[in-house]
Motif scaffolding. Sequence first.
Motif, PDB file in Angstrom:
ATOM      1  N   PRO A   1      65.695  12.787  28.217  1.00 24.33           N
ATOM      2  CA  PRO A   1      65.734  11.420  28.687  1.00 24.33           C
ATOM      3  C   PRO A   1      64.563  10.589  28.553  1.00 24.33           C
ATOM      4  O   PRO A   1      64.460   9.399  28.594  1.00 24.33           O
ATOM      5  CB  PRO A   1      65.713  11.603  30.281  1.00 24.33           C
ATOM      6  CG  PRO A   1      65.168  12.964  30.496  1.00 24.33           C
ATOM      7  CD  PRO A   1      65.500  13.935  29.253  1.00 24.33           C
ATOM      8  N   GLN A   2      63.352  11.323  27.635  1.00 21.61           N
ATOM      9  CA  GLN A   2      62.288  10.703  27.187  1.00 21.61           C
ATOM     10  C   GLN A   2      62.501   9.354  26.486  1.00 21.61           C
ATOM     11  O   GLN A   2      63.363   9.553  25.423  1.00 21.61           O
ATOM     12  CB  GLN A   2      61.196  11.615  26.893  1.00 21.61           C
ATOM     13  CG  GLN A   2      60.595  12.483  27.918  1.00 21.61           C
ATOM     14  CD  GLN A   2      61.275  13.510  28.196  1.00 21.61           C
ATOM     15  OE1 GLN A   2      62.303  13.729  27.685  1.00 21.61           O
ATOM     16  NE2 GLN A   2      60.585  14.477  28.866  1.00 21.61           N
TER      17      GLN A   2
ATOM     18  N   ASN B   1      69.496  15.967  24.104  1.00 25.51           N
ATOM     19  CA  ASN B   1      69.606  14.602  25.089  1.00 25.51           C
ATOM     20  C   ASN B   1      68.492  14.461  26.239  1.00 25.51           C
ATOM     21  O   ASN B   1      68.919  14.158  27.271  1.00 25.51           O
ATOM     22  CB  ASN B   1      70.924  14.698  25.757  1.00 25.51           C
ATOM     23  CG  ASN B   1      72.189  14.706  24.478  1.00 25.51           C
ATOM     24  OD1 ASN B   1      72.223  13.963  23.861  1.00 25.51           O
ATOM     25  ND2 ASN B   1      73.172  15.567  25.121  1.00 25.51           N
TER      26      ASN B   1
END
Length: 452
Positions: A42-43, A40
């Motif tokens: 965040p990019q 997961n």
Amino acid sequence: MSSLLLKNLRVLVTCDTQDRILEHTDLYCEDGFIRAIGPNLPQSAETVIDGGHYWCYPGLVNTHHHLYQTFSRNLPQVQNLELFDWLTALYEIWKGLDETVVRLSSLTGMGELLKHGCTTCFDHHYVFPAEGGGLLAAQFAAAEELGIRMFASRGSMDLSRKDGGLPPDSVVQTVEEIMADSMRAIETWHNPAPGSMRQVALAPCSPFSVSPELLRQSALLARQYGVRLHTHLCETKDEEHFMLRTHHMRPLEFMDSLGWTGPDVWYAHGIHFNDEELRQLSKTGTGVAHCPISNMKLSSGVARIPEMLELGVPVGLAADGSASNDGSSLLEELRVCYLLHRLHSSGKAPSGYQILKMATQGGARLLGREDIGSLAVGKCADFFLVDSRRLELVGGEYDPSSVLATVGLRGPVDYTVVHGKIAVKEGRLTAVDEERTAAEARRACGEYLARA
């Protein structure tokens, strides 16, 4: 800034020092390097691939090839010959090499490598006809066109038939000519920086086609410039007999006397080393490029890979020349390597995962590269993806780290990424038109063979 994000990979086989195998993880790449791995992330990125059904592996590293031989494979007149007779026959074709033949044979061979998960190719080019032109420039141009990481060699020969060697006069040069062009090649092409797409090694052909002085001078020049050394060694018993008769030494003893052992040296084949010589390879950090299919085709023998691995000898995997293999797929080498050593070494044979590591981490070590060969933050974004839903993989999905060697993969991979750029997508090369390239290469191959 270029960026690539693989989301929720089903499996990521890192081949790192901890042998981590990650599930349901993301991999984020930026400007050719891996910047983050984890669930997961965040990019966001310019390109996003849904990895939910993919197994991801480090790009394979080919540690010995002769790309020009792509245009002289599967020829009926040489299919059943062993090495010395095979070379003598094929030199009559290879003396006609030129820039066009080298460029198109390199496109063909490296294109096949890319389609089967290889992201770095070392090519041992040692045939430089007098009127051949800029052959290394042609190779690097082909590599750039395809998007593969290229490690070329300024190979060489200075003993022709009149000197007791195998090649014709037209493809040998003097030591002075070779050293001058070797310096030029290093200064023009070699880039030692992390992430480099172009590097050069010095690679005289073999002890039976070069003089001791050429080997000695090549070693001195390589160390002056900080580049690596490569040659064929201990491929056949004929070579061993030649060395004993001519130099009164076994091949490794001869090479060691000329400065050709150490962590900056690796040999192709290494089949006929004895126990003492294996210990010397381990002690000096001298490496071996294992070419199982070529060794089988030419009836050369079986390299002692289980013993080498046990002793800590650096070992990588290689396809060898297309004319002694008839193909350019490291995926095929993986499975053949696994089966060959199961047959000959049984319980001591390397596992499927160990052979994958030979083809990734092991290959990187032979080439002196710390930036490729495994998947970790800071490493080059070189990897390939295989869709785990393939019909031919059903039932084989319980050990993704070994499956490429044990079950094998027929056909191309789904994606190959080199330095963060997609070079193969859905099994097809992205940078060239395959049909047009194949047609152009086929015409050039026919004309080349007709000239011979």
